[in-house]
Design a protein around this motif. Structure first.
Motif, PDB file in Angstrom:
ATOM      1  N   ALA A  65       0.816  -1.219   0.000  1.00 53.85           N
ATOM      2  CA  ALA A  65       0.000   0.000   0.000  1.00 53.85           C
ATOM      3  C   ALA A  65       0.845   1.262   0.000  1.00 53.85           C
ATOM      4  O   ALA A  65       0.289   2.364  -0.038  1.00 53.85           O
ATOM      5  CB  ALA A  65      -0.929   0.012   1.220  1.00 53.85           C
ATOM      6  N   GLY A  66       2.175   1.106   0.024  1.00 53.60           N
ATOM      7  CA  GLY A  66       3.029   2.281   0.091  1.00 53.60           C
ATOM      8  C   GLY A  66       4.206   2.225  -0.859  1.00 53.60           C
ATOM      9  O   GLY A  66       4.237   2.909  -1.869  1.00 53.60           O
ATOM     10  N   ARG A  67       5.161   1.360  -0.550  1.00 53.90           N
ATOM     11  CA  ARG A  67       6.410   1.369  -1.321  1.00 53.90           C
ATOM     12  C   ARG A  67       6.206   1.017  -2.792  1.00 53.90           C
ATOM     13  O   ARG A  67       6.929   1.528  -3.651  1.00 53.90           O
ATOM     14  CB  ARG A  67       7.406   0.387  -0.698  1.00 53.90           C
ATOM     15  N   PHE A  91      -2.584   2.769  -6.661  1.00 49.96           N
ATOM     16  CA  PHE A  91      -2.907   2.000  -5.460  1.00 49.96           C
ATOM     17  C   PHE A  91      -3.671   0.739  -5.846  1.00 49.96           C
ATOM     18  O   PHE A  91      -3.351  -0.369  -5.391  1.00 49.96           O
ATOM     19  CB  PHE A  91      -3.738   2.864  -4.513  1.00 49.96           C
ATOM     20  N   ARG A  92      -4.677   0.898  -6.690  1.00 50.36           N
ATOM     21  CA  ARG A  92      -5.469  -0.248  -7.148  1.00 50.36           C
ATOM     22  C   ARG A  92      -4.575  -1.287  -7.822  1.00 50.36           C
ATOM     23  O   ARG A  92      -4.692  -2.493  -7.563  1.00 50.36           O
ATOM     24  CB  ARG A  92      -6.547   0.222  -8.128  1.00 50.36           C
ATOM     25  N   GLN A  93      -3.684  -0.850  -8.683  1.00 54.66           N
ATOM     26  CA  GLN A  93      -2.797  -1.772  -9.401  1.00 54.66           C
ATOM     27  C   GLN A  93      -1.933  -2.571  -8.439  1.00 54.66           C
ATOM     28  O   GLN A  93      -1.759  -3.784  -8.597  1.00 54.66           O
ATOM     29  CB  GLN A  93      -1.926  -0.988 -10.377  1.00 54.66           C
ATOM     30  N   SER A  94      -1.393  -1.890  -7.428  1.00 52.46           N
ATOM     31  CA  SER A  94      -0.525  -2.569  -6.470  1.00 52.46           C
ATOM     32  C   SER A  94      -1.295  -3.600  -5.658  1.00 52.46           C
ATOM     33  O   SER A  94      -0.816  -4.725  -5.452  1.00 52.46           O
ATOM     34  CB  SER A  94       0.124  -1.544  -5.540  1.00 52.46           C
ATOM     35  N   LEU A 113      -0.114   3.988   8.805  1.00 47.11           N
ATOM     36  CA  LEU A 113       1.249   3.622   8.431  1.00 47.11           C
ATOM     37  C   LEU A 113       2.022   4.755   7.767  1.00 47.11           C
ATOM     38  O   LEU A 113       3.252   4.771   7.802  1.00 47.11           O
ATOM     39  CB  LEU A 113       1.220   2.419   7.478  1.00 47.11           C
ATOM     40  N   PHE A 114       1.302   5.681   7.145  1.00 43.19           N
ATOM     41  CA  PHE A 114       1.966   6.694   6.308  1.00 43.19           C
ATOM     42  C   PHE A 114       1.506   8.106   6.663  1.00 43.19           C
ATOM     43  O   PHE A 114       1.048   8.856   5.795  1.00 43.19           O
ATOM     44  CB  PHE A 114       1.674   6.421   4.824  1.00 43.19           C
ATOM     45  N   VAL A 115       1.645   8.480   7.908  1.00 43.69           N
ATOM     46  CA  VAL A 115       1.196   9.808   8.333  1.00 43.69           C
ATOM     47  C   VAL A 115       1.950  10.903   7.586  1.00 43.69           C
ATOM     48  O   VAL A 115       1.365  11.901   7.148  1.00 43.69           O
ATOM     49  CB  VAL A 115       1.371   9.981   9.856  1.00 43.69           C
ATOM     50  N   SER A 116       3.245  10.733   7.398  1.00 39.97           N
ATOM     51  CA  SER A 116       4.037  11.759   6.708  1.00 39.97           C
ATOM     52  C   SER A 116       3.593  11.906   5.257  1.00 39.97           C
ATOM     53  O   SER A 116       3.643  13.008   4.686  1.00 39.97           O
ATOM     54  CB  SER A 116       5.531  11.422   6.774  1.00 39.97           C
ATOM     55  N   THR A 117       3.155  10.812   4.655  1.00 40.46           N
ATOM     56  CA  THR A 117       2.667  10.871   3.280  1.00 40.46           C
ATOM     57  C   THR A 117       1.390  11.697   3.199  1.00 40.46           C
ATOM     58  O   THR A 117       1.189  12.476   2.263  1.00 40.46           O
ATOM     59  CB  THR A 117       2.410   9.454   2.746  1.00 40.46           C
ATOM     60  N   TYR A 118       0.537  11.536   4.188  1.00 37.57           N
ATOM     61  CA  TYR A 118      -0.700  12.317   4.209  1.00 37.57           C
ATOM     62  C   TYR A 118      -0.393  13.796   4.430  1.00 37.57           C
ATOM     63  O   TYR A 118      -1.117  14.668   3.930  1.00 37.57           O
ATOM     64  CB  TYR A 118      -1.648  11.778   5.272  1.00 37.57           C
ATOM     65  N   GLU A 119       0.653  14.093   5.173  1.00 40.60           N
ATOM     66  CA  GLU A 119       1.101  15.479   5.331  1.00 40.60           C
ATOM     67  C   GLU A 119       1.508  16.051   3.972  1.00 40.60           C
ATOM     68  O   GLU A 119       1.161  17.186   3.627  1.00 40.60           O
ATOM     69  CB  GLU A 119       2.276  15.536   6.308  1.00 40.60           C
TER      70      GLU A 119
END
Length: 207
Positions: A65-67, A91-94, A113-119
């Protein structure tokens, strides 16, 4: 359980092997002994990198869901919704690449898991001129929409345009059968247009 003094495997190799097992055998079949056997080590070797099974599954979620989700190369601006449409499609593809692992995301949500990404995405919205009071509505809605739609798709067999709603009987469900016959969009295109409609709808309602 004490950790061995010298690691025999890498953390990355253990996560990759975990995904291989889940992809091929299913989430219920995954276990630490099976992972250790797959890697050719004893189970205690895993504890050099992970406290328990949950920590491994957390890293699996981080990967799918991230990398492995590509970030769109778009600059902030008036066409900002297309950034999120592209991100949702990536995201769907992964996730569909690892269908058996998809249910993990119900326990390990991307927002946890990805708070910094949402920032970073909030900054993208701000730089695009999107009012701050809409940011949570957009970010929360995008996660709920994407996870709900993609997990639903992942748990079913791949469908064609005519089988998006399976088991439709033209005799007893004539209107639904007619709608399916008239549909020109694939499952991917339906998802894309749903995301786009959601984003444009937020701005339209705000204006």
């Amino acid at each position: 359980m004490p950790r061995p003094s010298k690691p025999l495997i890498s953390r990355e190799a253990a996560v990759a092997a975990s995904i291989e097992i889940i992809d091929s055998e299913g989430l219920d079949a995954f276990s630490l002994p099976k992972l250790a056997k797959h890697l050719g080590v004893r189970a205690p070797s895993l504890y050099h990198h992970f406290a328990d099974k949950n920590e491994i599954l957390t890293e699996v979620a981080r990967h799918i869901a991230g990398r492995s989700v590509a970030t769109p190369r778009r600059k902030p601006g008036p066409d900002w919704p297309e950034y999120f449409v592209a991100l949702a499609l990536n995201f769907r593809q992964s996730i569909l690449r690892h269908r058996n692992a998809a249910p993990i995301l119900l326990q390990y949500l991307p927002r946890d898991l990805f708070v910094s990404t949402y920032e970073d995405r909030a900054k993208f919205l701000l730089d695009s001129g999107v009012p701050t009071e809409l940011h949570v509505r957009i970010l929360d809605g995008m996660e709920v929409l994407a996870i709900g739609a993609v997990l639903t798709e992942a748990m079913r067999k791949p469908s064609t345009k005519s089988t998006i709603f399976p088991n439709v009987d033209p005799q007893s469900q004539p209107l639904l059968a007619q709608a399916l016959a008239s549909n020109e969009l694939t499952q991917k295109q339906l998802f894309e247009e749903t995301v786009r409609s959601f984003l444009h709808g937020i701005i339209r309602d705000y204006m």
